[in-house]
Write a protein that holds these residues in place. Structure first.
Motif, PDB file in Angstrom:
ATOM      1  N   TYR A   1       1.265  -5.339  -5.790  1.00 19.58           N
ATOM      2  CA  TYR A   1       2.231  -4.599  -6.571  1.00 19.58           C
ATOM      3  C   TYR A   1       3.683  -5.307  -6.404  1.00 19.58           C
ATOM      4  O   TYR A   1       4.723  -4.730  -7.080  1.00 19.58           O
ATOM      5  CB  TYR A   1       2.579  -3.206  -5.964  1.00 19.58           C
ATOM      6  N   THR A   2       3.807  -6.578  -6.080  1.00 21.19           N
ATOM      7  CA  THR A   2       4.993  -7.170  -5.905  1.00 21.19           C
ATOM      8  C   THR A   2       4.695  -8.751  -6.419  1.00 21.19           C
ATOM      9  O   THR A   2       3.409  -9.300  -6.622  1.00 21.19           O
ATOM     10  CB  THR A   2       5.446  -7.345  -4.442  1.00 21.19           C
ATOM     11  N   ILE A   3       5.555  -9.314  -7.021  1.00 20.73           N
ATOM     12  CA  ILE A   3       5.595 -10.751  -7.102  1.00 20.73           C
ATOM     13  C   ILE A   3       5.612 -11.734  -6.032  1.00 20.73           C
ATOM     14  O   ILE A   3       4.865 -12.574  -5.775  1.00 20.73           O
ATOM     15  CB  ILE A   3       6.803 -11.065  -8.252  1.00 20.73           C
TER      16      ILE A   3
ATOM     17  N   ILE B   1       6.341  -5.522  -9.265  1.00 21.21           N
ATOM     18  CA  ILE B   1       5.785  -5.941 -10.911  1.00 21.21           C
ATOM     19  C   ILE B   1       5.990  -4.775 -11.721  1.00 21.21           C
ATOM     20  O   ILE B   1       6.092  -3.609 -11.438  1.00 21.21           O
ATOM     21  CB  ILE B   1       4.460  -6.078 -10.666  1.00 21.21           C
TER      22      ILE B   1
END
Length: 480
Positions: free
Chosen positions: A175-177, A183
């Motif tokens: 869910y994250t970069i 994201i």
């Protein structure tokens, strides 16, 4: 098979096929355990007992040095073995028994530049002394959303902190970069929902914004101020927000003004649930208390006794009261607060709806409240804003005619949120998905006995909102 050579070594077998563990059950029968332990050769298997009393299989063996390990990372020359130490890598359990791979990990030194490196272990997970297979198995258990960290720890034999670290890395990758920045959603949506929930004791709150079409959480942040909305719009972008037509929110926050300031084209919508909840909690319940005190002061103790323990009846709809009466007639035990009666007792009682009618006959204010609830129900069934506007105006007139302080408060509430209320006729939006997310938040916190790490808790909620639920798996089976 003539292409495979097996060598008996104590209580285990050895195979020349890469990635094949073999050990004996000490009965003369050999159990072949498929694996992907590249370069590892099992030479001996022992059974041990851990300090907790569980059985552990220790697969002792050797680890071949890869050609890539012998190349110096600095000068590119060939390196030689220069010492080493034994290590144990935890592997998948066999039933309720733990599994460990035990081997010597060599240290290599470059005779030209003096650089030293440790031998690589192809099957060991990064940052943990476990195999990649055990890491993937742990991720699969966590991804189901069924097990708590403690339960996964007991199943896999890993420490609770290790399981949390694995889960946090899994969620960050998903869910994250960069482990921090969320994201952005790939698809746009027409409807959003926004609500706050209690995060910790001491009046600490957080706000979540969800996609009302899918139920996915798009944003979670600490607090319940306008900065939450500003941060979300900055993260998602005004171009993405141009596709949003309406947002569902409650009437106890400033989210409406914040959204209108940044995105004036978005229409706030206040649904039936929040209207009736405010009316029952802030108007009906308070009027009941005031009327009960008034009857006591006037010496009408019987009338005051009738209002006692009647909150559930006065705040329920007639449909609910009739359902409860029918269940009592069918012999079901009805329990709600202090009200409990079954079929035999029901004959000696008047029933919920009958008692509700008696209360309305004895009190004019309560009769007006009943009329307001019926008008609100009719208003929220409209699909034309003009008709709904007339119904809401009728409710406001009824409140104003009484002059009661609580009904006048409700009049001001409707007046302040008038546009968002009648917008329900155009955007038939319900806060069901929002309230469902709030229930999931409470359940997750209760199952995990609290989550002190807020960032990890927020990522868990992101994952929970995207879990696919099959309510009746048996109905999906093909018929014979």
């Amino acid at each position: 098979n003539p292409n495979r050579r097996e060598i008996l070594c104590m209580n285990c077998t050895r195979t020349d096929a890469n990635g094949q563990l073999s050990f004996s059950a000490f009965t003369g029968n050999f159990l072949m355990v498929p694996s992907s332990m590249t370069s590892f050769y099992n030479t001996k298997t022992t059974v041990e007992t851990t300090r907790s009393g569980r059985t552990a299989y220790r697969y002792e063996g050797t680890l071949d040095i890869q050609d890539s390990d012998r190349i110096c990372p600095k000068c590119g020359k060939k390196m030689h073995v220069h010492g080493g130490h034994p290590i144990a890598v935890q592997h998948l359990n066999v039933g309720g028994s733990f599994g460990y791979l035990s081997f010597r990990r060599n240290q290599l030194e470059c005779p030209h530049c003096g650089a030293t490196v440790m031998q690589s272990v192809p099957f060991m997970a990064d940052h943990h002394r476990i195999t990649k297979e055990l890491l993937q198995y742990t991720k699969d258990l966590l991804a189901t959303g069924t097990y708590t960290l403690k339960q996964v720890s007991e199943i896999t034999g890993l420490g609770k902190n290790t399981v949390k670290a694995i889960d946090l890395k899994r969620l960050q990758d998903k869910y994250t970069i960069d482990g921090q920045t969320l994201i952005k959603p790939e698809q746009t949506t027409r409807f959003l929902g926004i609500d706050e929930f209690k995060l910790h004791d001491g009046h600490r709150y957080a706000t979540h914004i969800i996609d009302m079409l899918t139920g996915h959480i798009l944003w979670i942040s600490h607090g319940k101020k306008k900065q939450v909305v500003y941060d979300f719009i900055k993260h998602i972008g005004l171009e993405w927000m141009d596709n949003v037509e309406a947002v569902a929110c409650d009437m106890n926050s400033d989210f409406q003004e914040d959204l209108e300031e940044k995105c004036p084209h978005i229409q706030p919508v206040f649904d039936y649930f929040h209207i009736v909840k405010n009316f029952n909690d802030k108007v009906v319940s308070e009027i009941r208390k005031d009327e009960q005190r008034r009857l006591y002061d006037e010496g009408n103790f019987e009338g005051a006794r009738q209002l006692k323990r009647s909150k559930y009846i006065l705040t329920s709809s007639r449909k609910t009261l009739r359902k409860k009466d029918q269940e009592a007639r069918d012999g079901k035990v009805i329990s709600k607060g202090s009200e409990m009666f079954c079929k035999e007792e029901y004959r000696r009682k008047e029933g919920y709806e009958a008692r509700y009618d008696d209360l309305l006959k004895e009190n004019k204010l309560l009769f007006t409240c009943d009329l307001i609830k019926e008008t609100l129900t009719l208003a929220y069934s409209r699909v034309d804003e003009t008709l709904m506007m007339k119904d809401i105006e009728k409710v406001m007139d009824l409140c104003e005619e009484t002059g009661n302080v609580h009904l006048m408060w409700f009049h001001r509430l409707l007046s302040k949120h008038f546009e968002g209320i009648i917008a329900h006729a155009t955007y038939d939006m319900s806060s069901g998905k929002i309230e469902g997310i709030n229930n999931k938040i409470k359940t997750l916190r209760r199952q995990g006995y609290g989550y002190p790490d807020d960032d990890y808790f927020f990522l868990k909620l992101f994952d929970l909102s995207r879990a696919e639920v099959v309510r009746n798996p048996k109905s999906h089976r093909k018929s014979d």
